[in-house]
Design an enzyme around this catalytic site. Structure first.
Site, short mmCIF file in Angstrom:
data_model
loop_
_atom_site.label_atom_id
_atom_site.label_comp_id
_atom_site.label_asym_id
_atom_site.label_seq_id
_atom_site.Cartn_x
_atom_site.Cartn_y
_atom_site.Cartn_z
N ARG A 57 32.63 7.58 41.91
CA ARG A 57 31.23 7.25 42.19
C ARG A 57 30.23 7.96 41.28
O ARG A 57 29.33 7.33 40.72
CB ARG A 57 30.87 7.58 43.65
CG ARG A 57 31.34 6.54 44.64
CD ARG A 57 31.77 7.19 45.92
NE ARG A 57 32.98 7.94 45.68
CZ ARG A 57 34.20 7.41 45.82
NH1 ARG A 57 34.33 6.22 46.28
NH2 ARG A 57 35.28 8.12 45.54
N ARG A 112 30.55 17.46 35.40
CA ARG A 112 31.32 17.87 36.59
C ARG A 112 32.37 18.86 36.13
O ARG A 112 33.06 18.61 35.13
CB ARG A 112 31.97 16.68 37.28
CG ARG A 112 32.94 17.13 38.39
CD ARG A 112 33.42 16.01 39.25
NE ARG A 112 32.35 15.52 40.12
CZ ARG A 112 32.55 14.64 41.09
NH1 ARG A 112 33.75 14.15 41.31
NH2 ARG A 112 31.54 14.24 41.85
N1 CP Z 1 30.82 11.42 46.22
C1 CP Z 1 31.45 11.75 45.07
O1 CP Z 1 31.15 12.77 44.44
O2 CP Z 1 32.42 10.87 44.69
P1 CP Z 1 33.29 10.98 43.36
O3 CP Z 1 34.13 12.23 43.48
O4 CP Z 1 34.09 9.73 43.31
O5 CP Z 1 32.33 11.11 42.20
#
Ligand code: CP
Length: 309
Positions: A58, A108
């Site tokens: 996401r 990230r």
């Molecule tokens: N909510 C969220 O951070 O999803 P992902 O880990 O898929 O980015």
């Protein structure tokens, strides 16, 4: 009219934003909804780098979709193994390289403090897309946006955060964010996964907070049930994970005692904490959150890149 300055701003912790700034982002996100359908050339010529050292569906894809909706473009990697990190390049050198190619970086990283470090080295703005178990500020913004859209306003609500409050970064950012509003917060977790001490101490000074292990007691009281996955990958000891695995399972039986208009949120991905039967009920809003993630990231990118003042 708005003396708020977003252009060039790093978004590292939700604590770095005032309530006024968060409310303004939510207002711009609302204005972005039509553009999310029909597109815009607001960010034409701008480039976003997504540097994701941990898995994501996401966050990374919604950042990229947000950029494309506004006619910008994206570069990046989704696994550090294919980048020069594999050859031993450190984070500081990585961002000092990538900043030459782009206007903004979304990062990230598994280590707490990594996004802050990257922002110290990068000349372009850095957006934290999740830093270890510490924070996930853009998730908190989309969560607040979802609550505002679904409930009309955030003030006055009773909200429960359920599950892994120790290792779950989304609940840390969301708790900090909610403490800027007039809400009552219920923290529902097993003893070993209680809210991190520093988060609890900060939010308790601002809003009423109740810690509780028994979910059944809390469900009838609240307007928003924010459920999280137990973060198996962050447990230092697999035996500790086995003790709390499956602690909470939201099913139709759980919802029987809920307020009719209570909403169930989840940052996703989910494991087994929300049964698929719940998806078909009017309580489920977690796939709406997915859409809202793109809309709020469109707003953030437009503000940070100076396309919206
Ligand atoms: N909510 C969220 O951070 O999803 P992902 O880990 O898929 O980015």
């Amino acid at each position: 009219m708005y003396p708020l300055e977003f252009e060039g701003k790093d978004i590292i912790s939700i604590r770095d934003l005032s309530r006024e700034e968060i409310d303004y982002i939510l207002e711009i996100a609302d204005a972005m909804e039509p553009l999310a359908h029909k597109g815009s050339d607001m960010l034409k010529g701008k480039i976003l780098a997504t540097l994701f050292f941990e898995p994501s569906t996401r966050t990374r894809l919604s950042f990229e979709a947000a950029m494309h909706k506004l006619s910008g473009s994206t570069i990046g990697f989704a696994e550090a193994d294919i980048a020069s990190v594999r050859k031993g390049e450190n984070l500081a050198d990585t961002v000092r390289t990538v900043e030459n190619y782009v206007d903004v970086i979304a990062l990230r990283h598994p280590l707490e403090g990594a996004a802050r470090l990257a922002a110290e080295f990068a000349e372009v703005p850095v957006i934290n897309g999740g830093s270890g178990a510490e924070e996930h500020p853009t998730q908190a913004i989309l969560d607040l946006y979802t609550i505002m859209k679904e409930k009309g306003e955030i003030d006055g609500l009773k909200i429960a955060l359920v599950g892994d409050l120790r290792y779950g970064r989304t609940v840390h950012s969301l708790a900090y964010a909610l403490s800027k509003y007039n809400v009552e917060l219920y923290l529902v977790s097993p003893e070993s996964l209680k809210m991190r001490w520093e988060v609890l101490e900060t939010i308790k000074e601002k809003i009423p907070v109740t810690e509780e292990a028994n979910l059944e007691k809390i469900v009838p009281l609240v307007d928003v049930l924010y459920v999280t996955r137990i973060q198996k990958e962050r447990f230092p000891d697999p035996a500790e994970y086995m003790k709390v695995k499956g602690s909470y399972r939201i099913g139709l039986e759980t919802l029987r005692r809920a307020k009719k208009d209570m909403i169930v949120l989840h940052p996703l991905p989910r494991a087994d904490e929300i049964s698929s039967e719940v998806d078909e009920t009017p309580h489920a809003r977690y796939f709406q959150q997915v859409w809202n993630g793109m809309v709020t990231r469109m707003a953030l990118l437009a503000l940070i890149l100076g396309a919206v003042k």
